[in-house]
Design a protein around this motif. Structure first.
Motif, PDB file in Angstrom:
ATOM      1  N   PHE A 187     -54.715 -20.254  -2.475  1.00  0.00           N
ATOM      2  CA  PHE A 187     -53.758 -21.299  -2.120  1.00  0.00           C
ATOM      3  C   PHE A 187     -53.773 -22.417  -3.162  1.00  0.00           C
TER       4      PHE A 187
ATOM      5  N   TYR B 153     -62.770 -23.518   5.946  1.00  0.00           N
ATOM      6  CA  TYR B 153     -61.868 -22.370   5.892  1.00  0.00           C
ATOM      7  C   TYR B 153     -61.824 -21.683   4.528  1.00  0.00           C
ATOM      8  N   PHE B 154     -62.415 -22.305   3.517  1.00  0.00           N
ATOM      9  CA  PHE B 154     -62.314 -21.785   2.155  1.00  0.00           C
ATOM     10  C   PHE B 154     -63.671 -21.370   1.615  1.00  0.00           C
TER      11      PHE B 154
ATOM     12  N   ASN C 272     -59.131 -16.069   8.167  1.00  0.00           N
ATOM     13  CA  ASN C 272     -60.590 -16.013   8.269  1.00  0.00           C
ATOM     14  C   ASN C 272     -61.031 -14.969   9.281  1.00  0.00           C
TER      15      ASN C 272
ATOM     16  N   CYS D 169     -60.245 -16.798   1.736  1.00  0.00           N
ATOM     17  CA  CYS D 169     -59.305 -17.869   1.402  1.00  0.00           C
ATOM     18  C   CYS D 169     -59.927 -18.770   0.340  1.00  0.00           C
TER      19      CYS D 169
ATOM     20  N   TRP E  41     -53.040 -26.467  -3.444  1.00  0.00           N
ATOM     21  CA  TRP E  41     -53.354 -27.489  -2.448  1.00  0.00           C
ATOM     22  C   TRP E  41     -52.177 -28.443  -2.205  1.00  0.00           C
TER      23      TRP E  41
ATOM     24  N   ILE F  45     -50.713 -26.795   0.996  1.00  0.00           N
ATOM     25  CA  ILE F  45     -51.542 -27.033   2.174  1.00  0.00           C
ATOM     26  C   ILE F  45     -51.348 -28.471   2.667  1.00  0.00           C
TER      27      ILE F  45
ATOM     28  N   THR G 158     -61.193 -29.412   6.242  1.00  0.00           N
ATOM     29  CA  THR G 158     -60.746 -28.046   5.976  1.00  0.00           C
ATOM     30  C   THR G 158     -61.712 -27.213   5.138  1.00  0.00           C
TER      31      THR G 158
ATOM     32  N   ALA H 127     -50.664 -24.788   8.741  1.00  0.00           N
ATOM     33  CA  ALA H 127     -51.702 -24.492   7.748  1.00  0.00           C
ATOM     34  C   ALA H 127     -53.010 -24.062   8.410  1.00  0.00           C
ATOM     35  N   ILE H 128     -53.478 -24.835   9.364  1.00  0.00           N
ATOM     36  CA  ILE H 128     -54.755 -24.515  10.010  1.00  0.00           C
ATOM     37  C   ILE H 128     -54.681 -23.200  10.798  1.00  0.00           C
TER      38      ILE H 128
ATOM     39  N   LEU I 226     -54.915 -20.352   8.274  1.00  0.00           N
ATOM     40  CA  LEU I 226     -56.256 -20.221   7.696  1.00  0.00           C
ATOM     41  C   LEU I 226     -57.228 -19.615   8.712  1.00  0.00           C
ATOM     42  N   LYS I 227     -57.144 -20.048   9.954  1.00  0.00           N
ATOM     43  CA  LYS I 227     -58.021 -19.502  10.991  1.00  0.00           C
ATOM     44  C   LYS I 227     -57.780 -18.006  11.179  1.00  0.00           C
TER      45      LYS I 227
END
Length: 220
Positions: free
Chosen positions: A8, A127-128, A98, A104, A10, A14, A124, A90-91, A94-95
């Protein structure tokens, strides 16, 4: 081709930060006694490393002026960055990635300190699994950020997709030999994005998410 890693961008992808960055660049130029580059140019350079972005926004500026621009930009941007919000969707995306075991990562024109601050502000970092910043690698559109992330996780180009809001992101992905998707939420309008080859363009993360999840699920 199964996507095992999503890279991603940013700002503008995001985080909804394009307006704040654009205004900070414009104010920095005025503070340094340089012409206002205008919104179009100030937003076009978003995604590049900060010094490269400011050199594009203020062509002909001396190195001393670039140093002043950087200092002034940071003052203006950091006074507002804690107020910025993540894009809707976004969240949850990402969840879900994951949970599916997809790695990610982030490739950004921010500095390491800037990305760490942004992730802390938005909670955040969890998540990465990896990231690369402009003060650690060549600035976009050079492929170094993506190539290093691929090497770090042992993933080849066929299993990587880049998601960004600028042609800098798409050109970086093409240079790295990975697939790319664009979101029309940041610095570059669809007409500009469509000038660079990539798989598909989406109006938002909420529009992109079902396509990406379905594509990854179908590949599994």
């Amino acid at each position: 081709m199964t996507y095992k890693m999503v890279v991603f961008d940013w700002d503008g992808t995001i985080l909804d930060s394009t307006g704040a960055i654009t205004r900070a660049i414009q104010h920095a130029c005025l503070d340094a006694g340089l012409p206002d580059p205008g919104e179009e140019i100030a937003s076009y350079v978003i995604g590049l490393g900060l010094s490269d972005a400011l050199r594009h926004a203020a062509p002909g500026a001396s190195e001393a002026q670039i140093a002043l621009l950087i200092e002034s930009y940071r003052k203006h941007y950091l006074s507002k960055d804690h107020e910025l919000e993540l894009f809707s969707g976004a969240i949850p995306l990402l969840k879900q990635l994951n949970a599916m075991g997809v790695i990610c990562t982030v490739a950004t024109g921010k500095s390491r300190q800037g990305l760490n601050r942004a992730m802390a502000n938005s909670d955040t970092a969890r998540y990465f699994m990896g990231s690369r910043c402009a003060d650690e690698c060549h600035s976009k559109p050079h492929p170094q950020m993506i190539l290093e992330l691929m090497e770090e996780f042992g993933i080849d180009a066929a299993h990587v997709v880049m998601i960004g809001d600028t042609t800098h992101d798409l050109n970086m992905a093409n240079a790295a030999g990975v697939h790319a998707l664009s979101v029309q939420t940041g610095a570059h309008p669809p007409k500009l994005l469509n000038q660079v080859p990539h798989l598909q363009s989406f109006r938002s993360i909420n529009e992109l998410a079902p396509w990406l999840i379905q594509t990854i699920s179908a590949q599994s």
